[in-house]
Design an enzyme around this catalytic site. Structure first.
Site, PDB file in Angstrom:
ATOM      1  N   LYS A 213       0.795  -1.092   0.364  1.00 41.51           N
ATOM      2  CA  LYS A 213      -0.061   0.066   0.006  1.00 41.51           C
ATOM      3  C   LYS A 213       0.967   1.164   0.226  1.00 41.51           C
ATOM      4  CE  LYS A 213      -3.124   3.112   0.687  1.00 41.51           C
ATOM      5  NZ  LYS A 213      -4.272   3.334  -0.398  1.00 41.51           N
ATOM      6  N   CYS A 267      -3.454  11.073   1.329  1.00 47.80           N
ATOM      7  CA  CYS A 267      -2.996   9.896   1.054  1.00 47.80           C
ATOM      8  C   CYS A 267      -1.455  10.008   0.503  1.00 47.80           C
ATOM      9  CB  CYS A 267      -3.693   9.058   0.051  1.00 47.80           C
ATOM     10  SG  CYS A 267      -5.521   9.046   0.650  1.00 47.80           S
TER      11      CYS A 267
HETATM   12  N1  SAJ Z   1      -1.466  14.857  -9.094  1.00 49.76           N
HETATM   13  C1  SAJ Z   1      -0.613  15.581  -9.858  1.00 49.76           C
HETATM   14  N2  SAJ Z   1      -0.364  15.049 -11.041  1.00 49.76           N
HETATM   15  C2  SAJ Z   1      -0.737  13.954 -11.540  1.00 49.76           C
HETATM   16  C3  SAJ Z   1      -1.562  13.058 -10.397  1.00 49.76           C
HETATM   17  C4  SAJ Z   1      -1.875  13.494  -9.351  1.00 49.76           C
HETATM   18  O1  SAJ Z   1      -0.073  16.607  -9.537  1.00 49.76           O
HETATM   19  O2  SAJ Z   1      -0.423  13.453 -12.323  1.00 49.76           O
HETATM   20  C5  SAJ Z   1      -1.918  15.267  -7.592  1.00 49.76           C
HETATM   21  C6  SAJ Z   1      -3.376  15.777  -7.589  1.00 49.76           C
HETATM   22  O3  SAJ Z   1      -3.935  16.816  -7.985  1.00 49.76           O
HETATM   23  C7  SAJ Z   1      -3.558  15.555  -5.975  1.00 49.76           C
HETATM   24  C8  SAJ Z   1      -2.468  14.741  -5.457  1.00 49.76           C
HETATM   25  O4  SAJ Z   1      -1.708  14.464  -6.570  1.00 49.76           O
HETATM   26  O5  SAJ Z   1      -3.492  16.903  -5.490  1.00 49.76           O
HETATM   27  C9  SAJ Z   1      -3.484  13.173  -5.283  1.00 49.76           C
HETATM   28  O6  SAJ Z   1      -4.037  12.628  -6.265  1.00 49.76           O
HETATM   29  P1  SAJ Z   1      -4.402  11.498  -6.946  1.00 49.76           P
HETATM   30  O7  SAJ Z   1      -5.350  11.473  -7.833  1.00 49.76           O
HETATM   31  O8  SAJ Z   1      -3.063  10.889  -7.319  1.00 49.76           O
HETATM   32  O9  SAJ Z   1      -4.511  10.482  -5.708  1.00 49.76           O
HETATM   33  P2  SAJ Z   1      -5.684  10.443  -4.489  1.00 49.76           P
HETATM   34  O10 SAJ Z   1      -5.109  11.028  -3.393  1.00 49.76           O
HETATM   35  O11 SAJ Z   1      -7.119  10.950  -4.945  1.00 49.76           O
HETATM   36  O12 SAJ Z   1      -5.537   8.865  -4.316  1.00 49.76           O
HETATM   37  C10 SAJ Z   1      -4.399   8.109  -4.183  1.00 49.76           C
HETATM   38  C11 SAJ Z   1      -4.635   6.742  -5.074  1.00 49.76           C
HETATM   39  N3  SAJ Z   1      -3.433   5.962  -5.226  1.00 49.76           N
HETATM   40  C12 SAJ Z   1      -2.610   5.760  -6.238  1.00 49.76           C
HETATM   41  O13 SAJ Z   1      -3.187   6.255  -7.360  1.00 49.76           O
HETATM   42  C13 SAJ Z   1      -1.605   5.063  -5.990  1.00 49.76           C
HETATM   43  C14 SAJ Z   1      -6.015   5.814  -4.599  1.00 49.76           C
HETATM   44  O14 SAJ Z   1      -5.922   4.770  -5.617  1.00 49.76           O
HETATM   45  C15 SAJ Z   1      -5.582   5.526  -3.051  1.00 49.76           C
HETATM   46  O15 SAJ Z   1      -6.788   4.655  -2.665  1.00 49.76           O
HETATM   47  C16 SAJ Z   1      -5.702   6.725  -2.470  1.00 49.76           C
HETATM   48  O16 SAJ Z   1      -4.476   7.496  -2.820  1.00 49.76           O
HETATM   49  C17 SAJ Z   1      -5.412   6.217  -0.703  1.00 49.76           C
HETATM   50  O17 SAJ Z   1      -6.607   6.331  -0.010  1.00 49.76           O
HETATM   51  O18 SAJ Z   1      -4.369   5.886  -0.345  1.00 49.76           O
END
Ligand code: SAJ
Length: 419
Positions: A213, A267
């Site tokens: 995780k 997360c």
């Molecule tokens: N972000 C970027 N660039 C990207 C992708 C995301 O700047 O290319 C930023 C987003 O804007 C945001 C942050 O990262 O601020 C996190 O967003 P996210 O969509 O990457 O992730 P979360 O926090 O919504 O959900 C994540 C997911 N983990 C992964 O994709 C590995 C989800 O599957 C998990 O269940 C969740 O964390 C969790 O609960 O741990």
């Protein structure tokens, strides 16, 4: 207690972003689930059929589970055959996990055990936490040590992996990692997840599942840091980072993520620390990625500050801020880098009028409401000609309809590549 006689088939402890949807899918497939929430206000709200957060499909699922008596929301933690624990495990100020809520949940459920239960932890935790959970249970209930030895009282770690905004879809489809403290615990937990999950169920040890995780979220953080660093480099070189990424991603083995104003949510910005701090060896790359992403809001605020200065200085122009949530198309502002950018700007530029637009956030986050020169609106202003500076912090779909032409008088700082 709905359909339950002495004890629920399963009890989900903690009805937050993960616990409530999990209780609802279990209610649908097993028809007999209890959901326990320690926060009285939240508990009452849920028991009335009113979900405490926005997620597609949750209103209908909650009302239907309550109407059918498939979900009960008792005031006291009930006895159950299986406990699924999904309580917060936040980051403490020293960048290590705060297990207070988990420990308190385990203490409460320990009092309900008879010795043949399965306890599954879903909360994100540092390696070794499931073993600690077993040890805590034995501290609270030393009379159950034979049951643990005989492997009738079982423990497993099964991390949630769903993406906010797509929770109900992903909870049924994503593969699940199930790590029992014993093989029997893994088998029993796998059967539980098979009742509602159509994705593959992969079994391993509890510690491996805990690290898997953390590895997933640290991997994403490191990759976002790479995109963010590339953005800084490209800007200094005077080239467009979005074009660089788009062209590089035509390579069959390259898939660069998107840069932005930083990493938010609770997360990706948190979990990497649990991994980096789990051994003496530390995590140089993981920590470096954290600081690359953590420094990004400051960098963006500085760029806006420079643009305000170029437009006449503090008080001489108005700034349009597009988006305040932690990512696109969600209403969640927790740990949002956009909030941090606006907070920095509001405290530095006290005479400048800021109009913060977010069609999804319900209100201005508390820490920003103290600044009188910040206005919050959910509607994009009709006349955008009066803004000397515009900064896009979230790529909501609504913003993607805007054109640079509508903001012809503004210096645009587009951190999400929407224009
Ligand atoms: N972000 C970027 N660039 C990207 C992708 C995301 O700047 O290319 C930023 C987003 O804007 C945001 C942050 O990262 O601020 C996190 O967003 P996210 O969509 O990457 O992730 P979360 O926090 O919504 O959900 C994540 C997911 N983990 C992964 O994709 C590995 C989800 O599957 C998990 O269940 C969740 O964390 C969790 O609960 O741990």
């Amino acid at each position: 207690m709905g359909n339950f006689i002495d004890r629920a088939r399963a009890c989900v402890v903690g009805l937050g972003y993960i616990g409530l949807p999990t209780a609802l899918v279990l209610a649908e497939t097993t028809g007999c689930v209890a959901g326990y929430e320690i926060d009285v206000r939240k508990r009452e709200q849920i028991a009335k059929g009113d979900p405490p957060f926005v997620e597609g499909g949750i209103d209908l699922a909650l009302r239907s589970a309550l109407d059918r008596g498939a979900l009960s929301v008792p005031d006291e933690l009930p006895a159950a055959e299986i406990f699924i624990v999904a309580v917060p495990t936040p980051l403490g100020s020293d960048k290590t996990v705060d297990l207070t809520a988990l420990q308190s949940a385990i203490k409460q459920l320990s009092g309900k055990l008879s010795g043949d239960e399965l306890i599954v932890v879903e909360s994100t935790c540092p390696p070794g936490t499931t073993e600690s959970v077993r040890d805590w249970v034995l501290e609270f209930r030393p009379d159950l040590s034979a049951k643990v030895r005989e492997d009738t009282l079982q423990f497993a770690y099964c991390p949630e992996r769903v993406l906010p905004g797509r929770i109900f879809e992903e909870i049924r489809l994503n593969p699940r990692i199930v790590g029992g403290l014993t093989p029997l615990a893994s088998t029993r937990a796998s059967k539980l997840y098979k009742t509602f999950c159509n994705g593959e169920i992969l079994t391993t040890t509890a510690k491996t599942a805990e690290v898997v995780k953390l590895a997933e979220n640290a991997y994403r953080d490191v990759n976002i840091a790479f995109a963010n660093e590339l953005e800084t480099i490209s800007r200094e070189l005077g080239i467009n980072v979005w074009e660089v990424i788009s062209l590089a991603n035509h390579h069959p083995r390259v898939e660069i993520l998107k840069p932005g104003p930083g990493v938010g949510g609770h997360c990706i910005a948190v979990d990497p620390w649990f991994l980096a701090n789990s051994t003496e060896a530390g995590g140089y790359l993981i920590e470096t990625a954290r600081s690359v992403n953590g420094d990004k809001p400051k960098e963006v605020a500085q760029r806006v500050h420079d643009a305000v200065r170029a437009a006449g200085g503090d008080g001489e122009t108005s700034v349009l801020v597009l988006g305040i949530t932690f990512k696109e198309n969600v209403d969640d502002v927790r740990e949002s880098p956009a909030v941090e950018v606006v907070r920095l700007l509001a405290s530095e530029l006290q005479n400048t009028r800021f109009v913060v637009v977010d069609p999804l956030a319900t209100q201005m986050p508390g820490e920003l409401s103290i600044y009188p020169h910040l206005e919050f609106t959910r509607e994009i202003p009709r006349d955008l000609g009066g803004f000397g500076v515009a900064v896009c912090l979230v790529g909501h779909d609504q913003f993607r309809k805007l054109t640079a032409g509508e903001l012809a008088n503004a210096a645009i700082i587009d951190t999400r590549g929407i224009f």
